[in-house]
Scaffold this active site. Structure first.
Site, PDB file in Angstrom:
ATOM      1  CG  HIS A  97       0.696   4.210   7.762  1.00  0.00           C
ATOM      2  ND1 HIS A  97      -0.377   3.563   7.184  1.00  0.00           N
ATOM      3  CD2 HIS A  97       1.781   3.453   7.479  1.00  0.00           C
ATOM      4  CE1 HIS A  97       0.056   2.465   6.560  1.00  0.00           C
ATOM      5  NE2 HIS A  97       1.347   2.376   6.732  1.00  0.00           N
ATOM      6  CG  HIS A 111      -0.300  -0.054   2.537  1.00  0.00           C
ATOM      7  ND1 HIS A 111      -0.799  -0.747   3.606  1.00  0.00           N
ATOM      8  CD2 HIS A 111       0.826   0.543   2.997  1.00  0.00           C
ATOM      9  CE1 HIS A 111      -0.012  -0.582   4.654  1.00  0.00           C
ATOM     10  NE2 HIS A 111       0.989   0.195   4.309  1.00  0.00           N
ATOM     11  CD  GLU A 168       2.741  -1.692   6.560  1.00  0.00           C
ATOM     12  OE1 GLU A 168       2.697  -0.493   6.895  1.00  0.00           O
ATOM     13  OE2 GLU A 168       3.005  -2.041   5.391  1.00  0.00           O
ATOM     14  CG  HIS A 183       8.069  -1.897   4.002  1.00  0.00           C
ATOM     15  ND1 HIS A 183       7.098  -2.850   4.216  1.00  0.00           N
ATOM     16  CD2 HIS A 183       7.483  -0.717   4.321  1.00  0.00           C
ATOM     17  CE1 HIS A 183       5.978  -2.270   4.625  1.00  0.00           C
ATOM     18  NE2 HIS A 183       6.189  -0.963   4.718  1.00  0.00           N
TER      19      HIS A 183
END
Ligand code: DHB
Ligand code: FE
Length: 279
Positions: free
Chosen positions: A59, A12, A240, A193
Site C-alpha cells: 500500500h 488485513h 484485493e 471495502h
C-alpha cells in the site's frame, strides 16, 4: 517434492494490529472478528507448515505510484516491516528462504509470468497483520516466508483471471521444489471495502457471501469478473480479492473447506476468513 498443505485468506486492516497490541481481542467490537481465528490456528497446528507464501498488496511502503510492479516476488533472506503511519507496532522481522524464492521465480518466469524480483523488500500491514493473526504470541515466527505483492493500487490491475493463473503457476512451482517441506499459501485483503471518494464506506454483503461460497469449489465463477466489475461490486479496495484468487489457484482443483468467518465491519471493511485444505 514440496507439498502444499492448503490455503488461508484473511482481511488485513491496519487497526487489527493496534487491537492486538492493546489486547482488545475480546472487546465487543473486536470479538466477532478475532473469534474466527482459533480454528485456523488449530488447523495450522495440525499441518505445521515450514514455509508460508503470502500473496498480498503493498500500500505504498515498498512500492509507490512512480514504480509499481504488477507482480513482485521476494528473494531476500529477511523481510522487515516499517512505520506506515497507521500507529501500529513494527513487526519483528520475517525469515525468507532464498533457495525457495529463486526456484519459484525461475518457474514463474518459465511459465510466462515476468515478475519483478526483490532482493530487498519491506513488507506492509497486508503481510504482517495476517502473519500475526495466524501465528500470534511473539517469539520466532514458525515459518519461513515468501512474499508475493500484487498491484491492487494503480490501474491497470491484473485481472481476476490472470491472478488465478498466477496462483496455478505458483502451485506448479511449489510442487516442483525438491524438498520434503510443507507449504501454506496465504492470500490477504478484502472483502468489500472502499476507503476513498464518494463511495467511501461501501460494503456489499451479498457479493462477499457469494465470493466466499464460490471460492472453494467454483472459483471460475469469480475469474469471470473484470477488474472494473470488482471495483463496482466490491469497492475500489475490495479488488484485493484478487489476492484470494491467486491463493486459490495455487491449491489445485479439489480442496476441503475447513473453516470460514465473515464479519461487518472492522474499520471500513467487510472482513472475511477462509481455511482450505488441499485434497
Ligand atoms: C482498511 C482496509 C484495508 O484493506 C487497508 O489496506 C487499509 C485500511 C480499513 O478498512 O481501514
Ligand atoms: Fe488493504
Amino acid at each position: 517434492m514440496a507439498r502444499i498443505v492448503g490455503g488461508l485468506a484473511t482481511s488485513h486492516i491496519p487497526s487489527i494490529g493496534v487491537a492486538i497490541a492493546k489486547g482488545l481481542q475480546q472487546e465487543p467490537y473486536w470479538r466477532p472478528f478475532f473469534d474466527g481465528f482459533p480454528p485456523a490456528r488449530a488447523w495450522l497446528e495440525r499441518q505445521k507448515p515450514d514455509l508460508a507464501v503470502v500473496i498480498y498488496n503493498d500500500h505504498g511502503l515498498n512500492f509507490f505510484l512512480d514504480k509499481l510492479p504488477t507482480f513482485a516476488v521476494g528473494a531476500a533472506a529477511e523481510y522487515r516491516h516499517a512505520d506506515e503511519g497507521w500507529g501500529l507496532p513494527i513487526s519483528r522481522p520475517f525469515a525468507g528462504d532464498t533457495d525457495f524464492s529463486w526456484h519459484v521465480i525461475e518457474n514463474l518466469v518459465a511459465d510466462e509470468f515476468d515478475v519483478t524480483t526483490c532482493q530487498e523488500m519491506l513488507v506492509d500491514h497486508a503481510f504482517t497483520i495476517p502473519m500475526s493473526l495466524f501465528w500470534p504470541g511473539g517469539g520466532a515466527w514458525p515459518v519461513r516466508t515468501l512474499p508475493i505483492a500484487v498491484n491492487t493500487v494503480q490501474h491497470p490491475l491484473p485481472s481476476p483471471e490472470r491472478c488465478f493463473k498466477l496462483g496455478q503457476a505458483l502451485g506448479r512451482a511449489i510442487r516442483s521444489y525438491d524438498s520434503d517441506e510443507k507449504v501454506v499459501v496465504i492470500g490477504t485483503g478484502g472483502l468489500s471495502h472502499q476507503l476513498d471518494g464518494p463511495r467511501a464506506g461501501f460494503i456489499n454483503k451479498e457479493f462477499d457471501l457469494m465470493c466466499l461460497g464460490a471460492l472453494p469449489h467454483e472459483p471460475e465463477l469469480l475469474t469471470d469478473y473484470s477488474t472494473l466489475d470488482l471495483v463496482e461490486l466490491a469497492g475500489a479496495q475490495g479488488v484485493e480479492l484478487i489476492n484470494w484468487l491467486a491463493m486459490r489457484g495455487a491449491l489445485g482443483a479439489d480442496v476441503y473447506e475447513i473453516h470460514r468467518n465473515y464479519h461487518i465491519p472492522i474499520s471500513n471493511t467487510a472482513t472475511g476468513l477462509m481455511v482450505l485444505e488441499s485434497a
